[in-house]
Enzyme design. Structure first.
Site, PDB file in Angstrom:
ATOM      1  CG  HIS A   1     -44.996  63.385 -44.044  1.00  0.00           C
ATOM      2  ND1 HIS A   1     -43.811  63.915 -44.269  1.00  0.00           N
ATOM      3  CD2 HIS A   1     -44.912  63.129 -42.567  1.00  0.00           C
ATOM      4  CE1 HIS A   1     -42.840  63.636 -43.198  1.00  0.00           C
ATOM      5  NE2 HIS A   1     -43.306  63.241 -42.216  1.00  0.00           N
TER       6      HIS A   1
ATOM      7  CD  GLU B   1     -46.652  62.306 -39.586  1.00  0.00           C
ATOM      8  OE1 GLU B   1     -45.900  62.136 -38.761  1.00  0.00           O
ATOM      9  OE2 GLU B   1     -46.594  63.405 -40.350  1.00  0.00           O
TER      10      GLU B   1
ATOM     11  CG  ASP C   1     -44.654  65.482 -36.462  1.00  0.00           C
ATOM     12  OD1 ASP C   1     -44.099  64.369 -36.356  1.00  0.00           O
ATOM     13  OD2 ASP C   1     -44.677  66.090 -37.370  1.00  0.00           O
TER      14      ASP C   1
ATOM     15  CG  HIS D   1     -40.948  67.524 -37.728  1.00  0.00           C
ATOM     16  ND1 HIS D   1     -39.679  67.711 -37.693  1.00  0.00           N
ATOM     17  CD2 HIS D   1     -41.246  66.126 -37.953  1.00  0.00           C
ATOM     18  CE1 HIS D   1     -38.905  66.712 -38.230  1.00  0.00           C
ATOM     19  NE2 HIS D   1     -39.811  65.795 -38.178  1.00  0.00           N
TER      20      HIS D   1
ATOM     21  CD  GLU E   1     -43.314  61.153 -35.120  1.00  0.00           C
ATOM     22  OE1 GLU E   1     -41.947  61.034 -34.728  1.00  0.00           O
ATOM     23  OE2 GLU E   1     -43.511  61.336 -36.209  1.00  0.00           O
TER      24      GLU E   1
END
Length: 280
Positions: free
Chosen positions: A42, A69, A71, A84, A152
């Protein structure tokens, strides 16, 4: 995960999840014969390095985590960066460098201004000088490490056209070739319309919807999403069965990758809810 996200062997899962591991390309736990969920790092290995930085990518790589993962947002002058929060002040020294520009929203700063910020010192002095990476730099580091990406699109409604822009940049960096699309890339978002738009623009790319939509909407979402990725607390075995009864746009059973799992979760408890993987 499916074979498309099969991992190399791990000595153990992330800190706090010693049972979540892989062995020999098959998702199995430390205990012999015990199936375990797949682990995606993450924001990179954010327990060991500042989140969403190249240092976090490398920390995941050193620990055998082959998927991360991140952002993605857009700067004032149209560059894609990996961060993020919609503001810069939690994970950088923006308040010190630009004291008169509160609330330090990402979209209010140019890429060159963001490149001046220290994105590592807040986490530990050994990371002083770590930068907010551009998406291009992030993709190059993943390629160097041989890692996959769960990308994302963060608050895409604030960045009109970011879906097409992200796909263009992925293409320019070689991430829309057959190998990356099949084995190393998934695009996700909380914005259902945006996930649908990504699928319309590039149908071959696997996509995921963040959150736990009601069962009544799952069949419609399965037309353009391959994954449903909720907070762990939102997953019930009944809901998971409803997800798994459906097939996504690429003909495979819908998958579930849960986040906010909790440090005390075990492989057995996670798998008992019908979850293929964790974003942790």
């Amino acid at each position: 995960m499916t074979a498309a996200m099969a991992s190399v062997a791990l000595a153990s899962g992330p800190e706090g999840h010693p049972e979540l591991a892989t062995r020999g390309g098959t998702l199995v736990g430390i205990r012999a014969g015990h199936q375990a969920p797949f682990v995606i790092a993450h924001r990179g290995a954010s327990r060991y390095a500042p989140e969403n930085t190249l240092a976090a990518v490398d920390a995941a790589h050193r620990r055998g985590l082959v998927w991360v993962e991140n952002d993605v947002q857009r700067t004032k002058d149209g560059r894609l960066v990996v961060i993020h929060d919609t503001t810069l002040n939690r994970t950088t020294n923006a308040a010190k460098v630009f004291p008169g520009r509160a609330p330090w929203r990402v979209g209010d700063f140019t890429a060159s201004e963001i490149a001046r910020l220290d994105a590592g010192s807040w986490f530990g002095k050994q990371f002083a000088g770590e930068r907010v990476p551009t998406l291009a730099d992030y993709l190059r580091r993943l390629d160097r490490n041989g890692q996959g990406l769960l990308l994302e699109l963060k608050v895409p409604e604030e960045y009109p056209g970011i879906e097409a822009q992200a796909l263009r940049e992925l293409r320019e960096l070689g991430w829309l070739d057959r190998a990356h699309i099949r084995h190393r890339l998934v695009v996700q978002s909380f914005c259902v319309r945006c996930v649908k738009r990504v699928h319309r623009l590039m149908p071959k790319v696997r996509t995921g919807i963040l959150g736990a939509p009601p069962v009544s909407k799952l069949r419609r979402y399965a037309r353009f999403a391959d994954q449903i990725n909720p907070r762990m607390a939102e997953v019930s075995s009944q809901w998971a069965r409803a997800v798994h009864r459906l097939r996504g746009p690429h003909g495979r059973r819908l998958e579930i990758y849960a986040w906010d799992v909790g440090a005390k979760a075990s492989a057995r408890s996670v798998q008992g809810r019908g979850v293929e993987g964790v974003i942790d």
